[in-house]
Motif scaffolding. Structure first.
Motif, PDB file in Angstrom:
ATOM      1  N   ASN A   1      40.230  17.649  58.172  1.00 30.20           N
ATOM      2  CA  ASN A   1      40.234  16.935  59.444  1.00 30.20           C
ATOM      3  C   ASN A   1      41.700  16.845  59.885  1.00 30.20           C
ATOM      4  O   ASN A   1      42.505  16.139  59.250  1.00 30.20           O
ATOM      5  CB  ASN A   1      39.620  15.548  59.279  1.00 30.20           C
ATOM      6  N   VAL A   2      42.051  17.559  60.940  1.00 28.57           N
ATOM      7  CA  VAL A   2      43.436  17.602  61.402  1.00 28.57           C
ATOM      8  C   VAL A   2      43.697  16.371  62.256  1.00 28.57           C
ATOM      9  O   VAL A   2      43.072  16.180  63.309  1.00 28.57           O
ATOM     10  CB  VAL A   2      43.706  18.887  62.211  1.00 28.57           C
TER      11      VAL A   2
ATOM     12  N   ASN B   1      36.950  24.470  56.486  1.00 26.96           N
ATOM     13  CA  ASN B   1      36.197  23.840  57.568  1.00 26.96           C
ATOM     14  C   ASN B   1      37.149  22.889  58.300  1.00 26.96           C
ATOM     15  O   ASN B   1      37.538  21.852  57.753  1.00 26.96           O
ATOM     16  CB  ASN B   1      34.997  23.070  57.016  1.00 26.96           C
ATOM     17  N   LEU B   2      37.521  23.242  59.498  1.00 22.92           N
ATOM     18  CA  LEU B   2      38.541  22.492  60.229  1.00 22.92           C
ATOM     19  C   LEU B   2      37.902  21.717  61.371  1.00 22.92           C
ATOM     20  O   LEU B   2      37.168  22.288  62.181  1.00 22.92           O
ATOM     21  CB  LEU B   2      39.608  23.460  60.750  1.00 22.92           C
ATOM     22  N   HIS B   3      38.202  20.432  61.415  1.00 21.12           N
ATOM     23  CA  HIS B   3      37.825  19.612  62.570  1.00 21.12           C
ATOM     24  C   HIS B   3      39.104  19.171  63.263  1.00 21.12           C
ATOM     25  O   HIS B   3      39.994  18.588  62.630  1.00 21.12           O
ATOM     26  CB  HIS B   3      37.020  18.390  62.162  1.00 21.12           C
ATOM     27  N   ASN B   4      39.203  19.427  64.546  1.00 21.27           N
ATOM     28  CA  ASN B   4      40.394  19.084  65.304  1.00 21.27           C
ATOM     29  C   ASN B   4      40.271  17.681  65.892  1.00 21.27           C
ATOM     30  O   ASN B   4      39.593  17.475  66.886  1.00 21.27           O
ATOM     31  CB  ASN B   4      40.635  20.108  66.417  1.00 21.27           C
ATOM     32  N   SER B   5      40.942  16.720  65.263  1.00 19.92           N
ATOM     33  CA  SER B   5      40.946  15.344  65.765  1.00 19.92           C
ATOM     34  C   SER B   5      42.190  15.040  66.592  1.00 19.92           C
ATOM     35  O   SER B   5      42.448  13.872  66.916  1.00 19.92           O
ATOM     36  CB  SER B   5      40.852  14.351  64.599  1.00 19.92           C
ATOM     37  N   LEU B   6      42.955  16.069  66.926  1.00 18.35           N
ATOM     38  CA  LEU B   6      44.129  15.885  67.767  1.00 18.35           C
ATOM     39  C   LEU B   6      43.700  15.775  69.229  1.00 18.35           C
ATOM     40  O   LEU B   6      42.557  16.093  69.571  1.00 18.35           O
ATOM     41  CB  LEU B   6      45.096  17.055  67.603  1.00 18.35           C
TER      42      LEU B   6
ATOM     43  N   ILE C   1      41.537  26.136  69.216  1.00 14.31           N
ATOM     44  CA  ILE C   1      40.445  25.208  68.899  1.00 14.31           C
ATOM     45  C   ILE C   1      40.659  23.935  69.706  1.00 14.31           C
ATOM     46  O   ILE C   1      41.668  23.245  69.525  1.00 14.31           O
ATOM     47  CB  ILE C   1      40.435  24.895  67.395  1.00 14.31           C
ATOM     48  N   PRO C   2      39.753  23.580  70.598  1.00 13.16           N
ATOM     49  CA  PRO C   2      39.975  22.399  71.455  1.00 13.16           C
ATOM     50  C   PRO C   2      39.814  21.107  70.664  1.00 13.16           C
ATOM     51  O   PRO C   2      39.289  21.092  69.544  1.00 13.16           O
ATOM     52  CB  PRO C   2      38.895  22.551  72.523  1.00 13.16           C
ATOM     53  N   PRO C   3      40.265  19.976  71.230  1.00 12.61           N
ATOM     54  CA  PRO C   3      40.086  18.679  70.569  1.00 12.61           C
ATOM     55  C   PRO C   3      38.615  18.378  70.307  1.00 12.61           C
ATOM     56  O   PRO C   3      37.733  18.785  71.049  1.00 12.61           O
ATOM     57  CB  PRO C   3      40.687  17.690  71.578  1.00 12.61           C
ATOM     58  N   ASN C   4      38.392  17.675  69.200  1.00 13.16           N
ATOM     59  CA  ASN C   4      37.047  17.233  68.803  1.00 13.16           C
ATOM     60  C   ASN C   4      36.091  18.416  68.633  1.00 13.16           C
ATOM     61  O   ASN C   4      34.929  18.355  69.047  1.00 13.16           O
ATOM     62  CB  ASN C   4      36.476  16.219  69.806  1.00 13.16           C
ATOM     63  N   TYR C   5      36.578  19.458  67.990  1.00 17.40           N
ATOM     64  CA  TYR C   5      35.781  20.676  67.822  1.00 17.40           C
ATOM     65  C   TYR C   5      35.862  21.118  66.366  1.00 17.40           C
ATOM     66  O   TYR C   5      36.910  20.980  65.715  1.00 17.40           O
ATOM     67  CB  TYR C   5      36.322  21.769  68.739  1.00 17.40           C
TER      68      TYR C   5
END
Length: 580
Positions: free
Chosen positions: A27-28, A66-71, A101-105
């Protein structure tokens, strides 16, 4: 961070694990950190922590991130030095092999580990990795070429108190016509100003050295100890004993260090910034980084310093790979002459052959897969992608002429290359004037090209896909010092299909997933990013017209003066008086 390893192949007859599926859930996130004890700032971490955790896998494994973009901004992840043969879409650079990768994706990177050695992973979106989004990546070999007792990863980096966006806005600015790069406020060994190491006596340590900087070169040494280089950028080498070495941004080495038998002395590790790279040198910047190596922490008796810093005479061209590959005559030569100058947008930019790279409207890999036979035409990728198309299995010779007064580290994605020649000035094309390294030249994926000199590289175009070649000083990459190599697009189309998630992420980002560099069909490139070029050194048509008008006006004026001078001055005075 949750690490899951599940066996894929089970246990072989000899009891050895054949392969594993190694899964990282990342989770970034933003994190507040103060690693230099001078200023707390927002950085980019993983799962709420900073620095990000290292990635560790073994030859034959499958790596899954597995990356989740929380930025609140896009991102993209590059696994530096990985060939990604057959999985080019996993390479990571934004608008080259994928949409950001867009935010929250959620987005998944997955590929097989076919290499061994010392690498790193980092953001490949704008200057983001200088905000902390980078991590060591160690690919273990079950059958290492050299024996050692323990291994330690050592990262070297500079540190900025302002965000990369703030610094980039200062760098690319009409008020910065000389192109002075932002100078860091600190430097780190292992992401901290307070790093310490502990050596056991009578042991052999493998130090995996990684320069994770976005700008700085470091000169590395250890008081009282020799270092035996055994690996450079993932390529095992013959042992070479050195007292010091340098690492430009993105370079890696492994060295073996034999420890002392006695514990009456402790020692210092040194990492000295190359201050010649900085336009200004702040008085409070500590450029000579040190970290104590304790044999015995009960005392503070340290050996005398042997640090020579920038006086090091190390040269990587002398390294010899264990696996021999002689230089082969090239099939295709590309000349990339680079310099920095003010362009038509008022910014001082880096450029190849007087043209800065501008990202297209469609990721270049998507264009390659969606344009059919036109994919072999370099024009389809956009007017300022600096694209070159290579035939499958051609030997490519890359001539780099550095017209700048600074050193520059260049990285080629998807390959290692041979460093076959270096020399002062500009390469004339006369091969007899060059001292070539033909027998098993050093191979690596990032090379330092010294100031006002040339370097010649060779690599085999054996990895169909799209690969970016760029300066790894991140300020320079963002200013345009990059080129795109389109490798065997016809073969790539036959062998591979772009996975659906790479189309979906474009849709989520509001970016076209197919089409040429403008997002259109055929060779209609109208609307593709272009027009930022070197300012024309000469007269345009309008300029010529203005100059002609000035000359004509000057001639009329001078004629009037001459006519007046040769006329009867007294008569002129009388006429003027009469009018009054």
């Amino acid at each position: 961070m949750r690490l899951i390893s599940s066996l894929l192949a089970g246990v072989a007859s000899l009891g050895a694990v054949q392969a594993a599926r190694v899964v990282y859930d990342w989770n970034v996130t933003y994190v507040n950190a103060n690693p230099d004890n001078l200023k707390e700032r927002q950085v980019i971490g993983i799962n709420g922590k900073w620095p990000p955790p290292p990635i560790e896998v073994t030859l034959g494994d499958t790596l899954v991130v597995n990356l989740h973009n929380s930025l609140n901004e896009p991102t993209a992840l590059h696994f530096h030095g990985q060939f990604q043969n057959g999985s080019v879409w996993m390479d990571g650079p934004s608008m080259v092999t994928q949409c950001p990768i867009p935010p929250n994706y959620d987005f998944t990177y997955e590929f097989n580990i076919t290499q061994t050695g010392t690498y790193w992973a980092h953001s490949h979106y704008m200057g983001q990795y200088m905000d902390g989004f980078r991590s060591p990546m160690i690919l273990h070999n079950p059958n290492e070429s050299y024996a050692y007792d323990e291994e330690v990863t050592v990262t070297l980096s500079e540190w900025y108190h302002d965000s990369s966006y703030t610094n980039l806005a200062t760098f690319l600015n009409i008020k910065n016509p000389t192109g002075a790069e932002p100078v860091p406020q600190s430097g780190f060994i292992n992401d901290s100003a307070n790093t310490t190491f502990h050596f056991k006596p009578g042991k052999v340590y493998r130090l995996r050295l990684i320069n994770i900087s976005g700008f700085s070169t470091f000169f590395f040494s250890i008081d009282g100890h020799d270092m035996d280089i055994i690996e450079v950028d993932g390529i095992d080498t013959e042992r070479k004993t050195v007292k010091s070495l340098y690492l430009t941004a993105a370079q890696r080495f492994s060295v073996l260090v034999s420890t002392k038998n006695a514990t009456n002395l402790n020692y210092y590790m040194h990492a000295d910034m190359d201050t010649g790279m900085f336009d200004t040198l702040p008085d409070d910047l500590q450029t000579n980084l040190t970290a104590p190596i304790y044999y015995d922490e009960s005392h503070n008796n340290f050996a005398s310093s042997e640090d020579i810093g920038m006086d090091s005479d190390f040269d990587d061209i002398s390294l010899v790979p264990l696996l021999k590959e002689s230089a082969v005559a090239p099939d295709h030569q590309v000349n990339l002459t680079f310099n920095f100058d003010v362009t038509t947008d008022g910014f001082n930019r880096g450029m190849f052959n007087e043209l800065p790279y501008l990202a297209p409207n469609v990721p270049t890999l998507n264009t390659m897969f969606s344009m059919g036979d036109l994919a072999t035409n370099a024009a389809v990728y956009g007017p300022q992608t600096i694209a070159t198309v290579f035939k499958h299995l051609d030997m490519i010779e890359l001539v780099l002429n550095n017209l700048d007064s600074g050193d520059h580290p260049f990285h080629l994605h998807g390959h290692v290359f041979q460093i076959v020649a270096r020399g002062d000035g500009v390469y004339s094309g006369n091969t007899s004037d060059v001292q070539w390294v033909n027998e098993n030249p050093v191979r690596r994926d990032t090379v330092m090209v010294p100031a006002e000199s040339f370097t010649i590289l060779r690599f085999r175009a054996d990895n169909p896909g799209v690969w970016i070649f760029h300066c790894h000083i991140d300020w320079h990459l963002e200013s345009g010092l990059a080129a795109i190599f389109i490798e065997a697009p016809d073969v790539a189309q036959q062998r591979m299909t772009l996975p659906q998630q790479f189309l979906d992420v474009c849709e989520a980002s509001g970016i076209k997933a197919t089409g040429n560099g403008a997002g259109k069909e055929g060779l209609d490139l109208s609307g593709a990013p272009s027009g930022i070029t070197l300012i024309y050194d000469g007269f345009t048509a309008k300029g010529k017209g203005a100059m002609a008008g000035c000359i004509l006006a000057a001639l009329v004026g001078m004629g009037t003066i001459i006519w007046y001078a040769i006329s009867d001055p007294e008569k002129k005075v009388r006429e003027m008086m009469a009018k009054q």
